[in-house]
Every structure is written in structure tokens, then in C-alpha cells.
Enzyme design. Structure first.
Site, PDB file in Angstrom:
ATOM      1  N   HIS A  96       0.739  -1.061  -0.063  1.00 14.98           N
ATOM      2  CA  HIS A  96       0.150   0.081   0.046  1.00 14.98           C
ATOM      3  C   HIS A  96       0.794   1.014   0.011  1.00 14.98           C
ATOM      4  O   HIS A  96       2.050   1.264   0.482  1.00 14.98           O
ATOM      5  CB  HIS A  96      -0.965  -0.099   1.116  1.00 14.98           C
ATOM      6  CG  HIS A  96      -1.991   0.889   1.246  1.00 14.98           C
ATOM      7  ND1 HIS A  96      -1.764   2.339   1.522  1.00 14.98           N
ATOM      8  CD2 HIS A  96      -3.379   0.981   0.982  1.00 14.98           C
ATOM      9  CE1 HIS A  96      -2.701   3.087   1.338  1.00 14.98           C
ATOM     10  NE2 HIS A  96      -3.800   2.179   0.827  1.00 14.98           N
ATOM     11  N   GLU A 170      -4.356   1.752  -7.077  1.00 12.87           N
ATOM     12  CA  GLU A 170      -4.690   2.933  -6.152  1.00 12.87           C
ATOM     13  C   GLU A 170      -3.819   4.135  -6.461  1.00 12.87           C
ATOM     14  O   GLU A 170      -2.777   4.333  -5.718  1.00 12.87           O
ATOM     15  CB  GLU A 170      -4.540   2.510  -4.758  1.00 12.87           C
ATOM     16  CG  GLU A 170      -5.271   1.084  -4.382  1.00 12.87           C
ATOM     17  CD  GLU A 170      -5.793   1.135  -2.980  1.00 12.87           C
ATOM     18  OE1 GLU A 170      -6.749   1.214  -2.503  1.00 12.87           O
ATOM     19  OE2 GLU A 170      -4.711   1.071  -2.045  1.00 12.87           O
TER      20      GLU A 170
HETATM   21  C1  PEP Z   1      -6.999   3.201   0.411  1.00 13.86           C
HETATM   22  O1  PEP Z   1      -6.192   3.821   1.347  1.00 13.86           O
HETATM   23  O2  PEP Z   1      -6.410   1.972   0.169  1.00 13.86           O
HETATM   24  C2  PEP Z   1      -8.269   3.505   0.265  1.00 13.86           C
HETATM   25  C3  PEP Z   1      -8.733   2.738  -0.830  1.00 13.86           C
HETATM   26  O3  PEP Z   1      -8.751   4.457   0.732  1.00 13.86           O
HETATM   27  P1  PEP Z   1     -10.081   5.259   0.513  1.00 13.86           P
HETATM   28  O4  PEP Z   1     -11.062   4.388  -0.093  1.00 13.86           O
HETATM   29  O5  PEP Z   1     -10.666   5.941   1.929  1.00 13.86           O
HETATM   30  O6  PEP Z   1      -9.628   6.492  -0.388  1.00 13.86           O
END
Ligand code: PEP
Length: 255
Positions: A96, A170
Site C-alpha cells: 500500500h 490505487e
Molecule cells: C486506501 O487507502 O487503500 C483506500 C482505498 O482508501 P479510501 O477508499 O478511503 O480512499
């Protein structure tokens, strides 16, 4: 048709009691399951065993937010893949962006952790994503492909290798409190590029970052998106159940 994977990581939130209450509600609502949808929940390590017990035998997988690449040894403060598996984990989140930024996670440690996770029969959830500067410079596709190659190159094809891997794209500019929700067209290029190289080889490629009940359906329509990885919008169990319902409707429309 492959299932849509819809997961949430709790990050550093929830006491054991809060995580167990969440899991009990899920268990009550989701037995016997959500057709075509594969839910998973990554609680804090303190609650992993109890949450796994509550969800054991049901449709929701549990997992860890991190695990070390060695099986045991002098690694103070760390948990190994066998240890999180012993606590019920079936999924291990790896790389992450918060761990890359604050805890020294590198492409090399992501690679090692992905291998350790597969070696013990668990599902690696390999996270990737570019920051705002790379995005603004038009470098997203190259950056993300490089990260995923670093993590997965050399793994065997098939169910004991790549076929068990989840990739979560992400974008850092989209995740967390300071992130902004993307327009689908802003993340479609990366998903197309990931799908072209990895789409048929890994279990699924997920999108994550500011997913909400308002944008989930649109994000699930992006070609190559095989699920969602969600933070804040799923920390309230009602929100997570609504997201699972949106995914179920998407599956219904595709079949
Ligand atoms: C994350 O940090 O992996 C994430 C998906 O957070 P959010 O959905 O809160 O943006």
C-alpha cells in the site's frame, strides 16, 4: 464469468469489539453469499483472529494488511505469513502507498512478500499507484506497469502463482482524506494497460481510491476493472453492504 472482488482494509481503525460487531453484521446479512461477488475484509492485526472466526465458513474472506517475507525470526514487531494465516487470513495486502511512503516498503520488499504469500497458499493483494506529480506529467501508465512488473515478474502462471494474485491500482492522489475521487476516464488508461499485460493472468485487477456508493457503479464499468478496494466508504458496515449490493447489480447486468 470471474467474480468481482470487493474488499475493504480498515487501516489503523477499530477496536476488537468494533471489528467483531462489523463482522457479525456482515455474517448475518451475507449468508449464504452474494452471487458473483467475492467480499474480503482486512481488519487490524489485533482483531484478525476474532473476525476470522466470525466469518469462517461464510462468503467473506479475511486478510492481513501486511506480512513479512520471512517465515519466522528476529524481526521485532513484524508478523509472518504463517502467523497471519494461523489467525485466519486468506489475503495479504502488500505495498500500500502508505507503507511505501512511511514504512520503507520498496518494489523489492513487495516482490518478496508476494512470493511468501503465494508460498503459503494465500492471496497476495499487490497495491500500486502513482502520485499527483507523476499523474500530472502523464507518467501514470509507465509508473504503474513498472511497479507491477517489479512485483510479479518471474512468478509462475496458473492457480498456484499469478492466477491467485490480486492487483489493486490505487492512485495516491485519489486515496484517503486528502485524495479526490477520480473521473473514470482519468484511471481508464492505467486499467487498460494493466489489463493488456496482466488481465488474463492474475485473479483480478481492482480499483481503489475514494470509492463511494456514488461512484462505485461507474468505476466498475471501466474496462479491465475486476473489483474495488475501499477504505473510508466501507468502514461503516452499512456502506460496505451497499457497495456489495452495487457490485451484485453490476454482476447481474453482465450475465
Ligand atoms: C486506501 O487507502 O487503500 C483506500 C482505498 O482508501 P479510501 O477508499 O478511503 O480512499
Amino acid at each position: 464469468m470471474r467474480p468481482l472482488w470487493i474488499g475493504t482494509g480498515f487501516k489503523m481503525t477499530k477496536t476488537r469489539a468494533q471489528a467483531v460487531a462489523y463482522a457479525r453484521r456482515l455474517r448475518a446479512d451475507l449468508d449464504p453469499g452474494v452471487a458473483g461477488v467475492r467480499p474480503f475484509v482486512l481488519p487490524p492485526a489485533t482483531a484478525l483472529a476474532e473476525v476470522s472466526e466470525v466469518l469462517d465458513g461464510g462468503p467473506v474472506l479475511t486478510g492481513a494488511q501486511n506480512a513479512h517475507w520471512e517465515d519466522e525470526g528476529a524481526w521485532t514487531g513484524e508478523l509472518s505469513v504463517p502467523q497471519v494465516a494461523d489467525a485466519g487470513a486468506r489475503v495479504v495486502e502488500i505495498g500500500h502507498s502508505e507503507r511505501r511512503e512511511h514504512f520503507g516498503e520498496t518494489d523489492e520488499t513487495v516482490r518478496l512478500k508476494a512470493r511468501a504469500t503465494l508460498r503459503h497458499g494465500l492471496v497476495p493483494l499487490v497495491c500500486c499507484g502513482e502520485d499527483a506529480a507523476v499523474f500530472a506529467a502523464g507518467g501514470s501508465v509507465d509508473h504503474v506497469l513498472r511497479q507491477v512488473h517489479a512485483a510479479l515478474d518471474g512468478l509462475p502462471e496458473g492457480p498456484d502463482g499469478l492466477g491467485r494474485v490480486l492487483v489493486a491500482y490505487e492512485p495516491i492522489w485519489a486515496i484517503g482524506e486528502r485524495g479526490r475521487p477520480p473521473r473514470p476516464e482519468e484511471v481508464a488508461d492505467v486499467h487498460a494497460a494493466l489489463a493488456a499485460v496482466w488481465g488474463d493472468r492474475v485473479a483480478a485487477i481492482l480499483y481503489g481510491g475514494s470509492v463511494t456508493t456514488d461512484n462505485a457503479a461507474d468505476l466498475l464499468h471501466i474496462p479491465g476493472v475486476g473489483g474495488l478496494f475501499v477504505g473510508r466508504a466501507a468502514w461503516d458496515v452499512e456502506g460496505y453492504l451497499r457497495l456489495l449490493d452495487i457490485a451484485r447489480q453490476r454482476v447481474g447486468a453482465m450475465t
